[in-house]
Design a protein around this motif. Structure first.
Motif, PDB file in Angstrom:
ATOM      1  N   THR A   1       0.828  -1.203   0.000  1.00 29.30           N
ATOM      2  CA  THR A   1       0.000   0.000   0.000  1.00 29.30           C
ATOM      3  C   THR A   1       0.862   1.252   0.000  1.00 29.30           C
ATOM      4  O   THR A   1       0.611   2.203  -0.751  1.00 29.30           O
ATOM      5  CB  THR A   1      -0.930  -0.008   1.220  1.00 29.30           C
TER       6      THR A   1
ATOM      7  N   ASP B   1      -0.958   5.744  -5.282  1.00 28.43           N
ATOM      8  CA  ASP B   1      -1.905   6.441  -4.417  1.00 28.43           C
ATOM      9  C   ASP B   1      -2.226   5.535  -3.229  1.00 28.43           C
ATOM     10  O   ASP B   1      -3.102   4.674  -3.318  1.00 28.43           O
ATOM     11  CB  ASP B   1      -3.191   6.775  -5.177  1.00 28.43           C
TER      12      ASP B   1
ATOM     13  N   ALA C   1      -3.923   5.938  -0.785  1.00 24.55           N
ATOM     14  CA  ALA C   1      -5.318   6.014  -0.346  1.00 24.55           C
ATOM     15  C   ALA C   1      -6.172   4.948  -1.020  1.00 24.55           C
ATOM     16  O   ALA C   1      -7.287   4.674  -0.575  1.00 24.55           O
ATOM     17  CB  ALA C   1      -5.890   7.394  -0.621  1.00 24.55           C
ATOM     18  N   GLU C   2      -5.653   4.346  -2.084  1.00 23.96           N
ATOM     19  CA  GLU C   2      -6.356   3.277  -2.783  1.00 23.96           C
ATOM     20  C   GLU C   2      -5.412   2.086  -2.908  1.00 23.96           C
ATOM     21  O   GLU C   2      -4.738   1.918  -3.922  1.00 23.96           O
ATOM     22  CB  GLU C   2      -6.846   3.738  -4.154  1.00 23.96           C
TER      23      GLU C   2
ATOM     24  N   GLU D   1     -12.396   1.358   4.651  1.00 25.50           N
ATOM     25  CA  GLU D   1     -12.305   2.389   3.617  1.00 25.50           C
ATOM     26  C   GLU D   1     -12.521   1.790   2.224  1.00 25.50           C
ATOM     27  O   GLU D   1     -13.087   2.444   1.340  1.00 25.50           O
ATOM     28  CB  GLU D   1     -10.934   3.070   3.695  1.00 25.50           C
ATOM     29  N   GLU D   2     -12.072   0.552   2.042  1.00 25.94           N
ATOM     30  CA  GLU D   2     -12.298  -0.096   0.751  1.00 25.94           C
ATOM     31  C   GLU D   2     -13.786  -0.303   0.520  1.00 25.94           C
ATOM     32  O   GLU D   2     -14.293  -0.137  -0.598  1.00 25.94           O
ATOM     33  CB  GLU D   2     -11.544  -1.430   0.736  1.00 25.94           C
TER      34      GLU D   2
ATOM     35  N   ARG E   1     -15.290   2.899  -0.692  1.00 26.02           N
ATOM     36  CA  ARG E   1     -15.043   3.131  -2.126  1.00 26.02           C
ATOM     37  C   ARG E   1     -15.983   2.302  -2.993  1.00 26.02           C
ATOM     38  O   ARG E   1     -16.329   2.700  -4.102  1.00 26.02           O
ATOM     39  CB  ARG E   1     -13.578   2.803  -2.466  1.00 26.02           C
ATOM     40  N   ARG E   2     -16.400   1.146  -2.487  1.00 22.74           N
ATOM     41  CA  ARG E   2     -17.360   0.303  -3.231  1.00 22.74           C
ATOM     42  C   ARG E   2     -18.794   0.731  -2.961  1.00 22.74           C
ATOM     43  O   ARG E   2     -19.737   0.096  -3.438  1.00 22.74           O
ATOM     44  CB  ARG E   2     -17.173  -1.163  -2.838  1.00 22.74           C
TER      45      ARG E   2
END
Length: 367
Positions: free
Chosen positions: A289, A294, A296-297, A325-326, A329-330
């Protein structure tokens, strides 16, 4: 946001949750003789001080320290009341869950049952009592330490705590003598060697005598020396590729040096040795990561690794945050709230990250 939160979790959450006793001692370690000045060596000793070579600890037992595991180990100990292995496994889990007061009597029971491992078990019991007393070597702990040294005079952890008891008891001259005699017996790469050295300096200062060691500033390694030490660890692992803890230590060291690709490689060597080791899996995922364009993703491989971590340890702090957080994003806010909510429950209210996660939960909660 990931970098800031990951850094905060690494410093506050991982230490607080995976080895809860670290966080409990970090801000509250005190002793009757003004022990604050020697807090760092005491904290580090509690974290890093290896007692003997505890082969009795099943490597699989150390993978998950949640309440479920503790209940399982309690059942095993109840079913096998005369088994030192069962008692030690439960005591180890309780220590790492931040319950040293509950662990101490189990270590003592194990000591009474295990003749060969009696000294190590008694030393563990003493350490648990010290942790339960916020770093103070109590009378009961001192008695156990004396018992260890009566069995094994050269027992290094017991000698360290004997010096601490002397320092806290207002006998810095004795502490200085104890720790100065201990230092030459420590391997050069012993993880708690710097803590003993710090204790020696503190004891000398309190005794109003010159320290036998150079000033810290004079011996602080520079960047090149640090890298050389890490490279030396890598070279030793090349000759001993089955050293699981060594690979994880190398992974941590490479990450600190911002060598994320090498950190990931080292952690994956650990994963190859122990596929269910949550620490190794999380370390590999974090390195991937941080190396991403990035952070953050996190990349798909990192997400897959973090998912494996949660399969093993459902309360793993960093994995809960990343997977929460993932899920955001979904647009799976229900899952995100569940994961981040579980993380919030595991964070002590006083931790800086508690407020950060609480704000994040509020932001994704239904209107």
């Amino acid at each position: 946001m990931f970098l800031a939160v990951a850094a905060g979790l690494a410093a506050a959450v991982t230490a607080a949750l995976l080895l809860g006793l670290r966080a409990r001692l970090g801000n509250r370690l005190r002793g009757p003789a003004g022990i604050a000045a020697v807090a760092i060596p005491v904290i580090a000793a509690a974290v890093y001080l290896g007692i003997g070579n505890p082969e009795f600890i099943d490597p699989q037992v150390s993978l998950n320290r949640g309440d479920t595991l503790i209940r399982l180990l309690e059942e095993q100990a109840e079913a096998q009341p005369d088994s030192p292995v069962a008692l030690m496994n439960l005591a180890q889990a309780l220590d790492e869950a931040g319950r040293p007061a509950d662990a101490a009597p189990l270590w003592q029971r194990a000591a009474a049952l295990d003749g060969d491992g009696r000294a190590d078990a008694l030393a563990h019991a003493a350490q648990s009592l010290i942790l339960a007393a916020d770093g103070t070597v109590t009378a009961d702990a001192a008695a156990l330490i004396a018992g260890v040294l009566g069995i094994e005079p050269g027992h290094m952890p017991a000698r360290f705590y004997a010096g601490l008891e002397e320092l806290q008891g207002g006998r810095p001259d004795d502490a200085l003598e104890t720790w100065t005699a201990l230092l030459p017996d420590l391997p050069p790469d012993a993880e708690f060697r710097p803590m003993v050295e710090s204790g020696i300096r503190e004891a000398a200062a309190r005794a109003n005598v010159p320290s036998p060691l150079p000033d810290v500033a004079q011996q602080a390694p520079d960047d090149a020396q640090i890298r050389a030490m890490v490279d030396g660890l890598a070279a030793r692992l090349a000759d001993n590729p089955d050293d699981l803890e060594g690979w994880k230590r190398l992974g941590r060291s490479r990450r600190v040096l911002d060598q994320y690709d090498l950190s990931h490689e080292a952690y994956m060597r650990a994963v190859a040795l122990a596929p269910e080791d949550a620490e190794a899996l999380a370390g590999a995922a974090e390195a991937l990561t941080l190396a991403a364009e990035d952070p953050a993703e996190p990349p798909a491989e990192a997400i897959a690794l973090f998912r494996r971590v949660l399969d093993i340890d459902q309360d793993h702090a960093l994995a809960l945050y990343v997977m929460g957080e993932e899920a955001v994003r979904r647009d799976d806010l229900e899952t995100a709230r569940a994961l981040l909510g579980r993380l919030l429950q595991r964070l002590p209210p006083g931790e800086p990250m508690h407020a950060t996660i609480a704000e994040r939960l509020e932001a994704i909660s239904p209107e």
